[in-house]
Design a protein around this motif. Structure first.
Motif, short mmCIF file in Angstrom:
data_model
loop_
_atom_site.label_atom_id
_atom_site.label_comp_id
_atom_site.label_asym_id
_atom_site.label_seq_id
_atom_site.Cartn_x
_atom_site.Cartn_y
_atom_site.Cartn_z
N ILE A 178 0.88 -1.18 0.00
CA ILE A 178 0.00 0.00 0.00
C ILE A 178 0.91 1.22 0.00
O ILE A 178 1.86 1.29 0.80
CB ILE A 178 -0.91 0.02 1.25
CG1 ILE A 178 -1.92 -1.12 1.15
CG2 ILE A 178 -1.61 1.37 1.39
CD1 ILE A 178 -2.78 -1.30 2.38
N THR A 222 4.54 -2.88 3.01
CA THR A 222 4.58 -4.15 2.28
C THR A 222 4.09 -5.29 3.16
O THR A 222 4.45 -5.34 4.35
CB THR A 222 6.03 -4.45 1.84
OG1 THR A 222 6.55 -3.30 1.22
CG2 THR A 222 6.10 -5.60 0.88
N ALA A 231 -3.59 -5.50 4.71
CA ALA A 231 -3.70 -4.96 3.34
C ALA A 231 -5.06 -4.34 3.09
O ALA A 231 -5.77 -4.75 2.19
CB ALA A 231 -3.42 -6.06 2.34
N ILE A 233 -7.55 -0.73 2.65
CA ILE A 233 -7.63 0.72 2.41
C ILE A 233 -8.96 1.18 2.98
O ILE A 233 -9.98 0.58 2.62
CB ILE A 233 -7.60 1.04 0.91
CG1 ILE A 233 -6.46 0.33 0.21
CG2 ILE A 233 -7.61 2.54 0.68
CD1 ILE A 233 -5.18 1.04 0.06
N LEU A 235 -5.70 2.40 5.29
CA LEU A 235 -4.70 1.60 6.00
C LEU A 235 -5.15 1.40 7.45
O LEU A 235 -5.52 2.36 8.12
CB LEU A 235 -3.36 2.34 5.98
CG LEU A 235 -2.22 1.55 6.60
CD1 LEU A 235 -1.44 0.83 5.50
CD2 LEU A 235 -1.30 2.45 7.39
N ARG A 259 -3.23 3.17 -2.08
CA ARG A 259 -3.47 2.23 -3.17
C ARG A 259 -2.71 0.95 -2.90
O ARG A 259 -1.54 0.98 -2.52
CB ARG A 259 -3.01 2.90 -4.47
CG ARG A 259 -2.93 1.93 -5.61
CD ARG A 259 -2.70 2.66 -6.89
NE ARG A 259 -2.07 1.74 -7.82
CZ ARG A 259 -2.17 1.84 -9.13
NH1 ARG A 259 -2.85 2.82 -9.65
NH2 ARG A 259 -1.57 0.97 -9.92
N TYR A 260 -3.39 -0.17 -3.09
CA TYR A 260 -2.75 -1.48 -2.92
C TYR A 260 -2.43 -2.08 -4.28
O TYR A 260 -3.26 -2.05 -5.20
CB TYR A 260 -3.67 -2.45 -2.16
CG TYR A 260 -3.13 -3.86 -2.14
CD1 TYR A 260 -2.14 -4.22 -1.23
CD2 TYR A 260 -3.55 -4.82 -3.06
CE1 TYR A 260 -1.60 -5.51 -1.23
CE2 TYR A 260 -3.01 -6.11 -3.07
CZ TYR A 260 -2.05 -6.44 -2.15
OH TYR A 260 -1.50 -7.71 -2.15
N ASP A 261 -1.23 -2.62 -4.45
CA ASP A 261 -0.86 -3.34 -5.66
C ASP A 261 -0.12 -4.60 -5.27
O ASP A 261 0.76 -4.57 -4.41
CB ASP A 261 0.11 -2.51 -6.54
CG ASP A 261 -0.59 -1.34 -7.19
OD1 ASP A 261 -1.19 -1.55 -8.24
OD2 ASP A 261 -0.53 -0.23 -6.61
N ARG A 262 -0.47 -5.70 -5.91
CA ARG A 262 0.30 -6.92 -5.73
C ARG A 262 1.47 -6.89 -6.72
O ARG A 262 1.30 -6.45 -7.87
CB ARG A 262 -0.59 -8.13 -6.02
CG ARG A 262 0.14 -9.42 -5.75
CD ARG A 262 -0.79 -10.50 -5.33
NE ARG A 262 -0.07 -11.73 -5.14
CZ ARG A 262 -0.65 -12.90 -4.99
NH1 ARG A 262 -1.97 -12.97 -5.00
NH2 ARG A 262 0.07 -13.99 -4.80
#
Ligand SMILES: Cc1cc2nc3c(=O)[nH]c(=O)nc-3n(C[C@H](O)[C@H](O)[C@H](O)COP(=O)(O)OP(=O)(O)OC[C@H]3O[C@@H](n4cnc5c(N)ncnc54)[C@H](O)[C@@H]3O)c2cc1C
Length: 399
Positions: A178, A222, A231, A233, A235, A259-262
């Motif tokens: 995030i 992370t 994980a 939003i 947070l 923003r969360y990204d894998r």
């Protein structure tokens, strides 16, 4: 005769490539699927390889004005014990492993400004659905846009790439992150602690602090993809503060957005088909282990633009371009991945890995190699430094 390029994707890569080609006399049109060209709120590391590209397209001054000079990156475990350190060359030095961290908004606005000055046409709310190898971009509704060259710079879920069957593998990693921007406490950005990039590890969770400028810093949280508690939003500040009590006051200031990204690694069978090239994350997305995804992408974009000036045979240039750029891009992907698997390792093993006696200088060299690599046509470029630091240096020299 003027050549024309149709580009899918108005991110860093698509805009940088459109700018470089327009500056070389091409007509360039960028299709962006969203309603406006916009970056989300986070920071981004840009090493010397990326800076050389920004300088070449006339975006460096705007991109890096006001950035903070970070001397080093240091990571520590939950007990404060040292794990890893990557020193950055001083910004005023001639070393090629300098690192600049700024906000994504500032970087994108700078490249967009250069694109507009160069006369790139930007079409928003225009979603690419595919391409034809003979040089046609297709957008929603089946509209066709013929061109001498078509570019798929439409990110990890690239429709252009997939319509041509170019994907070889797409590997999701075990972890994701995030990202948010957080306001600094007054004066903190000027302290030694505030200027140092730090990462704290606790089990499978990590927090990366990176100062961007005097006003904001960038937090990257992370965690394993399966760690649903962490994980979320907005947070979950209480969860993260409990894991990292010594920085709880900073975590308490994290805003609700984020923003969360894998993380994932993408490889292609080939970077082009006919007159269509795949550039940026759509071709070689990587984990952020080295902070080099964007630097690699824009460096590949500029190399392509510069190589195209030397020949009208587009297919041949595309093959030469892939041969030149792919090895360093795959090196960067590899070292990004092997710098980041440590999520699953005990901290003592990670520390050993990063500091292996005898091998340590070699490991550091591998991690810096992407920064030392020059985009095609930038080999003879003179040094560059941010405007606010240039002024200070000139004043010092005069005194
Ligand atoms: C956690 C994390 C941290 C990172 N940190 C760094 C870092 O510090 N330094 C660094 O160099 N890199 C970093 N990266 C990588 C970096 O963000 C990417 O490499 C970079 O954004 C790639 O740019 P791009 O233009 O290729 O793709 P994108 O930034 O994804 O841009 C693609 C654009 O295309 C548009 N689009 C998508 N589909 C279509 C379509 N069908 N038609 C038209 N438009 C479309 C999108 O809206 C977007 O504007 C990080 C990545 C992650 C996940």
């Amino acid at each position: 005769m003027t050549r024309h390029v149709e580009i899918a994707g108005g991110g860093f890569t698509g805009l940088a490539l459109g700018t470089a080609l327009a500056q070389a006399g091409w007509t360039a049109r960028v299709h962006e699927r969203t309603e406006e060209i916009r970056a989300f709120g986070a920071g981004i590391w840009i090493w010397d390889n990326g800076v050389r590209v920004l300088k070449a397209i006339g975006a460096a001054d705007d991109a890096l004005e006001g950035c903070t000079e970070a001397p080093t990156y240091i990571s520590r475990d939950a007990k404060g014990r040292y794990i890893d350190e990557v020193p950055f060359a001083p910004i005023t030095s001639t070393d090629r492993s300098r690192m600049f961290c700024i906000t994504r908004q500032q970087l994108l606005a700078a490249i967009l400004g250069a694109a507009q000055r160069a006369g790139v046409e930007i079409v928003t709310s225009s979603q690419a659905t595919g391409a034809k190898p003979e040089g046609v971009l297709i957008t929603e509704g089946g509209r066709e846009w013929p061109a001498d060259l078509v570019i798929g710079a439409d990110g990890i879920n690239s429709n252009v790439r997939d319509s041509l069957g170019l994907l070889k593998s797409r590997k999701p990693h075990v972890d994701g992150a995030i990202r948010v921007l957080v306001p600094h406490e007054p004066g903190y950005a000027d302290t030694e602690e505030g200027r140092t990039i730090r990462e704290w590890w606790n089990g499978y969770r990590r927090v990366l602090y990176t100062p961007c400028n005097r006003d904001v810093f960038y937090f990257c949280f992370t965690m394993l993809a399966r760690d649903k508690e962490a994980a979320q939003i907005p947070l979950p500040r209480a969860v993260w503060s409990e894991a990292f009590p010594h920085i709880a006051s900073m975590i308490g200031r994290v805003p609700d957005e984020g923003r969360y990204d894998r993380f994932e690694t993408i490889k292609l069978k080939a970077w082009s088909k006919g007159r269509v090239a795949i550039v940026g994350d759509s071709a070689h997305a990587m984990s952020p282990g080295l902070g080099q995804g964007c630097g690699t992408a824009i460096s590949n974009a500029l190399s392509l633009a510069n190589m195209l000036q030397e020949s009208d045979n587009i297919e041949r240039v595309l093959a030469r371009w892939e041969a030149r750029q792919r090895p360093i891009s795959e090196h960067t992907q590899l070292w990004s991945t092997i710098t980041w698997p440590l999520t699953l390792w005990p901290h003592w093993a990670a520390k050993l890995y990063f500091n292996m006696p005898i091998l340590h200088p070699w490991v550091l060299k591998q991690r810096r190699k992407p920064s030392e690599f020059h985009a095609y046509g930038t080999e003879t470029q003179v040094r560059w430094m941010p405007p606010h630091m240039r002024a200070e240096t000139e004043a010092e020299a005069a005194a």
